[in-house]
Design an enzyme around this catalytic site. Structure first.
Site, PDB file in Angstrom:
ATOM      1  N   THR A  73      27.561  16.365 -39.487  1.00  0.00           N
ATOM      2  CA  THR A  73      26.143  16.712 -40.325  1.00  0.00           C
ATOM      3  C   THR A  73      27.024  17.659 -41.390  1.00  0.00           C
ATOM      4  OG1 THR A  73      24.801  16.861 -38.379  1.00  0.00           O
ATOM      5  CG2 THR A  73      24.164  18.571 -40.207  1.00  0.00           C
ATOM      6  N   ASN A 150      21.496   4.214 -37.487  1.00  0.00           N
ATOM      7  CA  ASN A 150      21.649   5.043 -36.160  1.00  0.00           C
ATOM      8  C   ASN A 150      20.430   4.395 -35.193  1.00  0.00           C
ATOM      9  OD1 ASN A 150      20.500   7.000 -38.067  1.00  0.00           O
ATOM     10  ND2 ASN A 150      19.910   7.785 -36.194  1.00  0.00           N
ATOM     11  N   GLN A 178      28.104   5.665 -37.374  1.00  0.00           N
ATOM     12  CA  GLN A 178      27.712   4.345 -36.519  1.00  0.00           C
ATOM     13  C   GLN A 178      28.538   3.212 -36.564  1.00  0.00           C
ATOM     14  OE1 GLN A 178      25.789   4.896 -33.960  1.00  0.00           O
ATOM     15  NE2 GLN A 178      24.757   6.585 -34.375  1.00  0.00           N
ATOM     16  N   SER A 198      31.647  11.278 -36.745  1.00  0.00           N
ATOM     17  CA  SER A 198      31.625  12.169 -35.936  1.00  0.00           C
ATOM     18  C   SER A 198      32.465  11.546 -34.540  1.00  0.00           C
ATOM     19  CB  SER A 198      30.134  12.308 -35.613  1.00  0.00           C
ATOM     20  OG  SER A 198      30.006  13.200 -34.475  1.00  0.00           O
ATOM     21  N   GLY A 199      33.031  12.666 -34.171  1.00  0.00           N
ATOM     22  CA  GLY A 199      33.818  12.566 -32.693  1.00  0.00           C
ATOM     23  C   GLY A 199      32.922  12.091 -31.571  1.00  0.00           C
ATOM     24  N   HIS A 200      31.838  12.656 -31.247  1.00  0.00           N
ATOM     25  CA  HIS A 200      31.140  12.364 -30.193  1.00  0.00           C
ATOM     26  C   HIS A 200      30.396  10.939 -30.412  1.00  0.00           C
ATOM     27  CE1 HIS A 200      26.638  13.342 -31.141  1.00  0.00           C
ATOM     28  NE2 HIS A 200      27.201  13.889 -32.011  1.00  0.00           N
ATOM     29  N   THR A 236      39.187  28.499 -38.541  1.00  0.00           N
ATOM     30  CA  THR A 236      40.124  28.211 -37.676  1.00  0.00           C
ATOM     31  C   THR A 236      40.295  26.693 -37.176  1.00  0.00           C
ATOM     32  OG1 THR A 236      40.538  30.637 -37.269  1.00  0.00           O
ATOM     33  CG2 THR A 236      41.797  28.932 -35.789  1.00  0.00           C
ATOM     34  N   CYS A 324       5.916  11.458 -29.196  1.00  0.00           N
ATOM     35  CA  CYS A 324       4.442  11.828 -28.853  1.00  0.00           C
ATOM     36  C   CYS A 324       4.516  13.153 -28.771  1.00  0.00           C
ATOM     37  CB  CYS A 324       4.006  11.001 -27.577  1.00  0.00           C
ATOM     38  SG  CYS A 324       4.172   9.503 -27.585  1.00  0.00           S
TER      39      CYS A 324
HETATM   40  C1  LIG Z   1      24.963  11.285 -34.967  1.00  0.00           C
HETATM   41  C2  LIG Z   1      24.800  11.120 -36.421  1.00  0.00           C
HETATM   42  C3  LIG Z   1      24.995  12.139 -37.582  1.00  0.00           C
HETATM   43  C4  LIG Z   1      25.388  13.584 -36.950  1.00  0.00           C
HETATM   44  O1  LIG Z   1      26.424  13.739 -36.311  1.00  0.00           O
HETATM   45  P1  LIG Z   1      26.904  15.063 -35.675  1.00  0.00           P
HETATM   46  O2  LIG Z   1      28.345  15.363 -35.466  1.00  0.00           O
HETATM   47  O3  LIG Z   1      26.230  15.128 -34.314  1.00  0.00           O
HETATM   48  O4  LIG Z   1      26.441  16.348 -36.555  1.00  0.00           O
HETATM   49  C5  LIG Z   1      25.051  11.838 -38.959  1.00  0.00           C
HETATM   50  N1  LIG Z   1      24.861  10.526 -38.766  1.00  0.00           N
HETATM   51  C6  LIG Z   1      24.537   9.377 -38.344  1.00  0.00           C
HETATM   52  C7  LIG Z   1      24.216   8.294 -38.808  1.00  0.00           C
HETATM   53  C8  LIG Z   1      24.649   9.915 -36.816  1.00  0.00           C
HETATM   54  O5  LIG Z   1      24.147   8.793 -35.892  1.00  0.00           O
END
Ligand SMILES: *Cc1c(COP(=O)(O)O)cnc(C)c1O
Length: 397
Positions: A73, A150, A178, A198-200, A236, A324
């Site tokens: 983000t 996504n 993605q 994004s790492g996660h 940091t 919903c």
């Molecule tokens: C998950 C996602 C993000 C956001 O990533 P974060 O590291 O959680 O902020 C942005 N763009 C896409 C397409 C995503 O799937």
């Protein structure tokens, strides 16, 4: 099945055990500030620079082009914000199906008086380079379109869009969250100025990301503070998380080809069997131009959120294409932009797999889906009613 079945990898992924192991020493022993000159600081600095090389190696770019951030983000916000500052232009082009990290920022800019073009997509979720060309204006600061969606996995032609933007002298950013770790990325052969990851989303922890900033692209920081990241991002360095990101990049690069093929086979088995066994079921998005792990399936005549609740009773996680809220159904902006009919959008469930999923898990889900769907369709049970029943302790599976 007692083990949870996790089919929501586009939302987040499990931290890989070797990523966790690589991080531990930097949470315990080597806690020095990477900007400090004494020994533990130097150890931390070396780890950060190694992570930078590892991420650069996955992306096919130079290490100095990798700027670490706190999440994708932030990377997304930083790219657009920098382009507005460095060009002085006030027009931005994005697609109508961007992640909220781009979409809500673009809408915010619009409220501030900037010009924003939201490019529509076709019924199959695709976008063409001609659409981008037609939207370019003399005052366009940046084009930002995602590489893969996504919700549907649909891929945009970023190579062609990059060439167009370079030829027209306009900056180009792509949200590749993605794609990184799922499909090969080689920035050496792409005309991209900025790219977010994004790492996660590929087995590193949450709260760490990166922004590729092409060497010759002008860039002003989004987080203004210390001189970290060569003045491109104050704050940091989050050493343990960056070490984790680097390790995830190494693993992604090593296993990408084999894992993509394995995941594709599982996804296709799931999708083909669902389409074959369950009537009134449709795939959202282009069937070929997609990431290999994602299947957005529309089950007409039911509320996907109710199906999610039932699947959760069986320890299966996926995600719905609409939410919903007390009676009213909010359809996702992605499905809306594709023109998916409301009945299908409300019944849309996204399955997003990873290489950790097994054929046994797919078979299990294929076994429970048809009766659950038949039940929801026959009884016309909505998510709100179902939630109330579950809250009252009723057992419904
Ligand atoms: C998950 C996602 C993000 C956001 O990533 P974060 O590291 O959680 O902020 C942005 N763009 C896409 C397409 C995503 O799937």
């Amino acid at each position: 099945m007692n083990q949870p079945i996790y089919f929501d990898n586009n939302a987040t992924t499990a931290v890989s055990p070797s990523v966790f192991e690589a991080m531990v020493p930097y949470l315990t022993e080597h806690y020095g500030n990477a900007s400090s000159a004494y020994r533990s600081g130097r150890v931390a600095r070396a780890a950060v620079e190694r992570a930078r090389e590892q991420v650069a190696d996955l992306l096919g770019c130079e290490p100095r082009e990798v700027v670490f951030t706190g999440c994708a983000t932030e990377s997304d916000n930083a790219a657009i914000s920098s382009a507005l500052h460095t060009t002085g232009h006030r027009h931005v082009i994005v697609s109508a199906v961007e992640h909220s990290a781009i979409k809500n920022h673009a809408e915010h800019l619009e409220r501030l008086g900037y010009g924003v073009t939201f490019l529509p997509v076709a019924g199959d979720g695709t976008l063409t380079v001609q659409q981008v060309a037609a939207a370019l204006r003399p005052d366009t600061a940046i084009v930002s379109v995602m590489w893969a969606n996504n919700e549907t996995g649909v891929l945009f032609p970023v190579a062609e869009i990059g060439e167009l933007c370079r030829a027209r002298g306009v900056l180009f950013h792509t949200d590749a969250v993605q794609v990184v770790g799922k499909l090969p990325v080689n920035l050496a052969g792409l005309q991209v100025d900025f790219l977010s990851l994004s790492g996660h989303k590929f087995h590193a922890p949450k709260g760490v990301g990166a922004l590729y900033v092409r060497r010759r692209a002008k860039f002003v920081p989004y987080l203004i503070g210390g001189h970290q990241e060569k003045g491109k991002r104050g704050g940091t360095e989050n050493v343990p998380h960056l070490v984790g990101l680097g390790q995830a990049a190494v693993e992604a690069k090593r296993h990408l080809a084999a894992e993509a093929a394995a995941v594709l086979r599982l996804r296709d088995k799931l999708e083909h069997t669902v389409l074959e066994k369950i009537p009134d079921t449709f795939v959202n998005g282009h069937r070929q131009r997609r990431t290999p792990n994602t299947s957005s399936l529309a089950f007409a005549g039911l509320e996907a959120e109710a199906l999610l609740l039932l699947l959760d009773q069986h320890n299966v996680s996926a995600s719905a294409g609409s939410a919903c809220t007390t009676g009213a159904v909010e359809i996702s902006h992605v499905l809306k932009a594709m023109g998916v009919p409301p009945d299908r959008a409300v019944g849309t469930l996204r399955f997003s797999l990873s290489a950790r999923n097994t054929e046994a898990e797919v078979d299990y889900v294929l076994g429970i889906l048809p009766p659950l769907i038949a039940k929801l369709r026959a009884e016309k049970t909505g998510a709100v009613a179902l939630k109330a029943k579950l809250a009252a302790g009723e057992k419904i599976v």
